[in-house]
Motif scaffolding. Structure first.
Motif, PDB file in Angstrom:
ATOM      1  N   GLU A 160       0.831  -1.193   0.000  1.00  0.00           N
ATOM      2  CA  GLU A 160       0.000   0.000   0.000  1.00  0.00           C
ATOM      3  C   GLU A 160       0.872   1.252   0.000  1.00  0.00           C
ATOM      4  N   ALA A 161       0.472   2.234  -0.792  1.00  0.00           N
ATOM      5  CA  ALA A 161       1.245   3.469  -0.916  1.00  0.00           C
ATOM      6  C   ALA A 161       1.274   4.225   0.416  1.00  0.00           C
ATOM      7  N   GLU A 162       2.450   4.744   0.761  1.00  0.00           N
ATOM      8  CA  GLU A 162       2.625   5.584   1.944  1.00  0.00           C
ATOM      9  C   GLU A 162       2.801   7.024   1.478  1.00  0.00           C
ATOM     10  N   VAL A 163       2.069   7.941   2.118  1.00  0.00           N
ATOM     11  CA  VAL A 163       2.017   9.334   1.665  1.00  0.00           C
ATOM     12  C   VAL A 163       2.440  10.254   2.803  1.00  0.00           C
ATOM     13  N   ARG A 164       3.323  11.207   2.484  1.00  0.00           N
ATOM     14  CA  ARG A 164       3.685  12.253   3.432  1.00  0.00           C
ATOM     15  C   ARG A 164       3.672  13.595   2.708  1.00  0.00           C
ATOM     16  N   SER A 223       0.841  12.697   7.281  1.00  0.00           N
ATOM     17  CA  SER A 223       1.202  11.359   6.826  1.00  0.00           C
ATOM     18  C   SER A 223      -0.063  10.527   6.699  1.00  0.00           C
ATOM     19  N   SER A 237      -1.865   6.977   4.071  1.00  0.00           N
ATOM     20  CA  SER A 237      -1.603   5.841   3.190  1.00  0.00           C
ATOM     21  C   SER A 237      -2.797   5.626   2.281  1.00  0.00           C
ATOM     22  N   VAL A 264       5.610  10.187  -1.999  1.00  0.00           N
ATOM     23  CA  VAL A 264       4.889   8.916  -2.123  1.00  0.00           C
ATOM     24  C   VAL A 264       5.900   7.782  -2.154  1.00  0.00           C
ATOM     25  N   ARG A 265       5.675   6.785  -1.329  1.00  0.00           N
ATOM     26  CA  ARG A 265       6.521   5.588  -1.326  1.00  0.00           C
ATOM     27  C   ARG A 265       5.642   4.374  -1.552  1.00  0.00           C
ATOM     28  N   GLU A 275       9.732   5.312  -5.097  1.00  0.00           N
ATOM     29  CA  GLU A 275       9.464   6.538  -4.355  1.00  0.00           C
ATOM     30  C   GLU A 275       9.525   7.724  -5.306  1.00  0.00           C
TER      31      GLU A 275
END
Length: 585
Positions: free
Chosen positions: A205-209, A220, A222, A248-249, A260
Motif C-alpha cells: 500500500e502506498a505511503e504518503v507524506r 502522513s 496511506s 509517495v513511497r 518513491e
C-alpha cells in the motif's frame, strides 16, 4: 536512477522516400551524418536556406550504455520531452513505437529491448504540418516554367516551424513495482486529495507524506487515493509562491525494492465570480503576454538560461502571467513558474484551425470549409488529455486554452469544440477554467463558441491590421466590440489575449508613425484606457513578449516585431510604459 541523454547526437536530413530505406538500417550507424545538439531545433544550427527550411523526414542517432547496476533496478524507461512533430523510435534496430504531437512527452519501456553494454538509439522525425496535425498547415505542389514540380509546406500559423528533438531525452530506472502517476490538489482551507496510479502486481500500500518547504512532515497517510488536511496551510500565490511536496513511497512485494517519488504542489484555488477570475477567493487582474518559447540558435529547443532570464524580465516589468502561445511550454518552464509565482494559461498546440488562413496567418484560402476539411478532432482530444495529465499538479496553471484563433465563426465550430471542452474538464479534478482564444473574424454576432468558454479571451489588432494609424478610431471599435461580447455573455470575464503593433527597435518618429517605438507605446496606452473603462475586463496580455521568427512573408521583416522586448531581450520604449502601468494596477 536517471541519466540525461542531452548532448551531441548524429543527425541527417532525409530526401523524400529515403526514410523507408533508412529504417531498414536503423540498427546500424548513420553514414554522412552531422553533429547536432539535443535539445535544440535543428533549423538554425547550420547555414543554408534549404537546410533551415527542409520539409519532411530527418534522423537522429546516439548510443548509450546500460550497466548491470541499471538492469538490477528492475525496469528501464526511455522518455522524450518533446519531438516536433512526429517521432518513430528504434532501439538496436527494433521499433519501439511512434508519437504524434511535438510539444508533449512520451516514453517507452525498454527493459526487454535494451542490452547490457552499448545500445544504439535512432529517432526518425517528421516536421510536416497538414490538416491532420496540431498546429495545422498545408502541403502544396507548385509548377514553374521549365522547372520540376516543387512541394512546399505552408504553415497556417504565424511563427517559424522549428523542428527536431527540442526537449530533453532521459533514460531512467524504476523498480518492477512502480509509481505510474500522481495527482494532488491542495485547497484554500488546507484540505487536499491525492490519487496514485501504480503498476506491477503485488506492491504494498502506498505511503504518503506532505513536507513543507523546510522539509518538515506536516501530514502522513496511506492508500492509493485519499484526503487529508494541513492545518494553517500557507497558500500559494503570486506574492508568496509557497510550495509543499507530496512524498509517495510504494513498498515492493514481500519486502522487495519499492518505488518513491516526490511531487511539488501548492494550496490554492481558482474560481470565476462576478466577471472576475479569482485566486484564493480574491480577484486577480492578469497582466502579461502571449509568449513564444524561442530564441537565437536553439530555436524552440529547451534553454534553461533563457527561461530564467525571461521570467526575470516578466517580474521586472510587473507582469504576473502569460499564455503559452501557441503550444505547451516545457516542463522546466512550468516548474519555474510554480517557484516564482507566475500564473499560466496553458495552451494546446491547436493553432491554424482555419482554412481561411495562409502562411504567417494572413487571410486567404477557403474561408468556409474549416470543419469539413480538418482531420484533427481525434488527435486534438488526445492532446488535451496528454496536456492535462502532464500539467495537472502545477499551481501556476490557472486555465486551459483549447485553441488559438480557430474558425470559431463558421458553422460546425461548436460541434467540434464542445467535446474538447468537456474532455478537458473531465480530466482536471481542479476544474480550472477552460477557454478558446478567438480572433477578429469571430464577432459578438458570429462567434459560435462563446458560451462554451468559462471566460472570453479575445485577440484584437484594431489600430494595426485595420484602422492602422488611427488609435482614436481603433479604441472606439475595440470598446464597442468588448461591450458587445459583455452583452452577449454578461456573467463571463473578458480579457485581451493578444493586442500589439510591429515595432522596429530604435525607430523613432516625432509624429508617432507606424512601426516606430512611439506608436507602439501610444498603442498600449490607447488599449489600456479602454480596459480601465470597462469593469468586466479581467486581464490584458500583450502580443508579444519578444520578437520571434516567422515564415518568410512581405509583411514580416526578419520575423514578427510586435515584441515588447527584442529577440535578444532588450526592452523597447513600450516596456517602460507597461512597467509603469502595471505597477499601478
Amino acid at each position: 536512477m536517471a541519466f540525461d541523454l542531452s548532448g551531441i547526437w548524429e543527425f541527417k536530413l532525409l530526401e523524400p522516400g529515403q526514410k523507408e530505406r533508412e529504417e531498414q538500417a536503423a540498427g546500424k550507424l548513420l553514414k554522412n551524418s552531422l553533429p547536432m545538439p539535443v535539445p535544440s531545433s535543428y533549423n538554425d544550427i547550420y547555414p543554408g536556406k534549404k537546410f533551415a527550411d527542409h520539409m519532411g523526414d530527418m534522423v537522429y542517432q546516439r548510443s548509450f550504455t546500460v550497466t548491470e547496476t541499471m538492469q538490477r533496478q528492475g525496469r528501464l524507461v526511455l522518455r522524450f520531452g518533446g519531438v516536433t512533430h512526429t517521432a518513430s523510435v528504434y532501439l538496436n534496430g527494433a521499433h519501439l513505437g511512434c508519437h504524434k504531437g511535438g510539444f508533449l512527452p512520451f516514453s517507452f519501456d525498454i527493459t526487454e529491448s535494451a542490452v547490457m553494454g552499448e545500445n544504439l538509439l535512432t529517432v526518425y522525425v517528421n516536421n510536416v504540418t497538414d490538416y491532420s496535425t496540431l498546429p495545422c498547415g498545408r502541403v502544396v505542389t507548385e509548377q514553374f516554367p521549365g522547372l520540376p514540380e516543387q512541394t512546399r509546406n505552408l504553415p497556417n500559423f504565424d511563427f517559424f516551424n522549428y523542428s527536431g528533438i527540442m526537449r530533453p531525452v532521459w533514460l531512467y530506472t524504476t523498480p518492477r513495482y512502480y509509481i505510474e502517476d500522481i495527482e494532488v490538489y491542495g485547497r484554500m482551507d488546507g484540505s487536499f486529495c491525492w490519487n496514485i496510479t501504480s503498476a506491477g502486481e503485488g506492491a504494498g500500500e502506498a505511503e504518503v507524506r506532505v513536507l513543507d518547504a523546510e522539509g518538515a512532515c506536516v501530514f502522513s497517510g496511506s492508500g492509493a487515493n485519499g484526503e487529508g488536511r494541513v492545518p494553517g496551510a500557507r497558500l500559494w500565490s503570486t506574492d508568496d509562491p509557497y510550495l509543499y511536496r507530496l512524498q509517495v513511497r510504494l513498498p515492493g512485494a514481500d519486502g522487495g525494492q519499492g518505488d518513491e517519488y516526490t511531487e511539488s504542489f501548492g494550496f490554492r484555488e481558482i474560481a470565476i465570480r462576478d466577471c472576475r477570475i479569482l485566486l484564493n477567493g480574491k480577484p486577480v487582474y492578469l497582466k502579461g503576454f502571449g509568449k513564444h518559447e524561442e530564441g537565437i540558435t536553439r530555436g524552440r529547443g529547451t534553454d534553461i538560461a533563457l527561461m530564467v532570464k525571461d521570467l526575470g524580465l516578466l517580474k521586472w516589468i510587473g507582469a504576473n502571467s502569460f499564455r503559452t502561445s501557441h503550444y505547451p511550454n516545457s516542463e522546466e518552464m512550468m516548474r519555474l513558474c510554480d517557484r516564482l509565482g507566475i500564473l499560466v494559461i496553458d495552451e494546446a498546440p491547436a493553432v491554424g484551425l482555419n482554412t481561411g488562413f495562409t502562411a504567417t496567418g494572413l487571410l486567404g484560402g477557403n474561408p468556409k470549409g474549416t470543419w469539413e476539411t480538418l482531420e484533427t478532432a481525434e488527435h486534438h482530444r488526445t492532446v488535451m488529455q496528454e496536456l492535462v495529465k502532464r500539467d495537472k499538479n502545477h499551481p501556476c496553471v490557472i486555465a486551459w486554452s483549447v485553441a488559438n484563433e480557430p474558425a470559431s465563426q463558421e458553422e460546425g465550430a461548436r460541434e467540434y469544440f464542445a467535446p474538447l471542452m468537456e474532455v478537458t474538464r473531465q480530466n482536471d479534478i481542479q476544474k480550472r477554467p477552460v477557454t478558446i482564444v478567438t480572433y477578429e473574424g469571430s464577432t459578438p454576432e458570429t462567434c459560435q463558441v462563446a458560451e462554451l468558454c468559462d471566460f472570453l479571451m479575445l485577440n484584437r489588432y484594431r489600430g494595426w491590421y485595420d484602422t492602422e494609424g488611427n488609435l482614436e478610431g481603433a479604441a472606439a471599435k475595440l470598446k464597442a466590440e468588448l461591450e458587445g461580447f459583455h452583452r452577449r455573455c454578461p456573467d463571463k470575464p473578458v480579457m485581451l489575449g493578444e493586442y500589439g503593433a510591429d515595432t522596429i527597435a530604435g525607430l523613432h518618429d516625432v509624429n508617432g508613425r507606424l512601426f516606430s517605438e512611439e506608436y507602439q507605446t501610444a498603442f498600449m496606452r490607447a488599449y489600456g484606457e479602454v480596459f480601465d473603462s470597462l469593469p468586466y475586463i479581467t486581464g490584458e496580455h500583450v502580443w508579444v513578449f519578444a520578437d520571434f521568427a516567422t515564415a518568410e512573408n512581405i509583411k514580416r521583416v526578419d520575423g514578427n516585431k510586435k515584441g515588447i522586448f527584442t529577440r535578444d531581450r532588450r526592452p523597447k520604449q513600450a516596456a517602460y510604459f507597461l512597467k509603469e502601468r502595471w505597477s499601478r494596477l
